[in-house]
Enzyme design. Structure first.
Site, PDB file in Angstrom:
ATOM      1  N   LYS A 100       0.859  -1.167   0.000  1.00  0.00           N
ATOM      2  CA  LYS A 100       0.000   0.000   0.000  1.00  0.00           C
ATOM      3  C   LYS A 100       0.904   1.229   0.000  1.00  0.00           C
ATOM      4  CE  LYS A 100      -1.308   2.500   2.843  1.00  0.00           C
ATOM      5  NZ  LYS A 100      -0.928   3.962   2.907  1.00  0.00           N
ATOM      6  N   THR A 134       5.310   6.555   3.369  1.00  0.00           N
ATOM      7  CA  THR A 134       4.100   5.947   3.920  1.00  0.00           C
ATOM      8  C   THR A 134       3.758   4.752   3.052  1.00  0.00           C
ATOM      9  OG1 THR A 134       3.396   8.149   4.577  1.00  0.00           O
ATOM     10  CG2 THR A 134       1.783   6.419   4.776  1.00  0.00           C
ATOM     11  N   ASN A 188      -4.638  16.477   0.082  1.00  0.00           N
ATOM     12  CA  ASN A 188      -3.810  16.725   1.250  1.00  0.00           C
ATOM     13  C   ASN A 188      -4.179  18.004   1.996  1.00  0.00           C
ATOM     14  OD1 ASN A 188      -1.542  14.597   1.517  1.00  0.00           O
ATOM     15  ND2 ASN A 188      -1.765  14.961  -0.681  1.00  0.00           N
TER      16      ASN A 188
END
Length: 311
Positions: A83, A94, A306
């Site tokens: 992911k 991330t 974001n």
């Protein structure tokens, strides 16, 4: 501890991976209550659900499998999931990645192999230039295949490494392609560098540049931004020797040849830049080393995602 008790393992055998809003505690009550339910859903055929379950802002499942033929006739299986979509940059992203296999391999050899593979794949991906507090890539083996054990001296070491690299590369590209708000996958294919270290630094510098990424979103063949990114990469680089091309399903166009700008057809450049996957092909003509790096364009949607990520 709860997970270890459920599956009959030692607590040190449980490996934790997480992403989320930085600094916010995980909802432990939900996790504690959910672990027994997850345990009872364990299945040899459950990988698809795991690949889907780890997604956050991702828009697609990232899952690949292959089989590796070994010298003794046995066939190993490699399955990988990942992911990652935002806060993606080399070394800390991330990003969660997991590869599972049944091959019988020495732990030290697998650790050495994995570090080399990551440098060539996951550490060559960037979406937005932001590193992260949450990052993990694991290669797990049951060692149940029954093949002669692989170590760094055996013939099968390079064979298995090649296929592990292909799985990691496919996962890396899928992360870049699925960058938050992205409309184009960008692949830098750089050759002719004086060292592997320089090749990687130069390729990453180009694909990390916000101005380069914005230009591709706008379908602008602005070769000056690419040369600029090469120049500030802190690596051996002679602009007088560079040949630069852009390539896609729409065609291939040369923008610079041996340091000299090429007059090109702007209409054809738009055709080349229209598809959703574009190669930035750079020949430095200085040495024998090359590297690939992957990223995406910078779009309005990235800011929208974001700008309201937490709220």
């Amino acid at each position: 501890q709860i997970a270890a008790e459920l599956i009959g393992a030692e607590t040190q055998e449980i490996l934790l991976a997480s992403t989320g809003v930085i600094g916010v505690n995980l909802p432990m009550n939900a996790i504690v209550n959910g672990l027994p339910k997850a345990y009872h859903k364990l299945s040899p055929h459950g990988l698809d659900e795991v690949a889907f379950g780890i997604l956050t802002t991702d828009t697609m499942v990232k899952q690949f499998s292959t089989q590796v033929s070994l010298s003794d006739g046995s066939v190993a299986t490699l399955s990988g999931i990942a992911k990652g979509s935002g806060m993606i940059h080399p070394n800390m992203a991330t990003m969660l990645g997991f590869v599972m296999t049944d091959v019988n391999i020495d732990k030290k050899a697998l650790t050495q192999m994995t570090k080399s593979v990551v440098d060539e794949t996951f550490n060559m991906v960037t979406v937005d230039g932001d590193t992260s507090t949450n990052d993990m890539f694991l290669v797990l083996s049951s060692c149940k295949l029954g093949n002669a054990i692989i170590n760094s001296e055996t013939e099968d070491y390079e064979t298995f490494k090649k296929d592990l690299t292909e799985i990691a590369k496919a996962l890396s590209i899928s992360i870049a392609k699925d960058g938050e708000g992205a409309s184009k996958l960008l692949t830098v294919k750089l050759s002719g560098a004086v060292s592997l270290k320089d090749a990687r630094k130069l390729a990453k510098s180009v694909v990390s540049s916000s101005l380069v990424k914005a230009a591709f979103f706008g379908k602008d063949a602005n070769w000056g931004r690419i040369i600029c990114a090469l120049g500030y990469a802190d690596a051996a680089f002679n602009p007088d020797l560079v040949t630069l091309k852009l390539s896609s399903d729409g065609g291939c166009i040369e923008l610079m040849h041996m340091g000299a700008p090429v007059v090109f057809d702007e209409a054809f450049a738009l055709t080349v830049l229209d598809p959703d996957a574009i190669d930035i092909v750079i020949e430095l003509n200085q040495g024998a080393f090359g590297a690939e790096a992957w990223g995406c364009d910078l779009t309005y949607d990235y800011v929208k995602i974001n700008g309201a990520y937490r709220t």
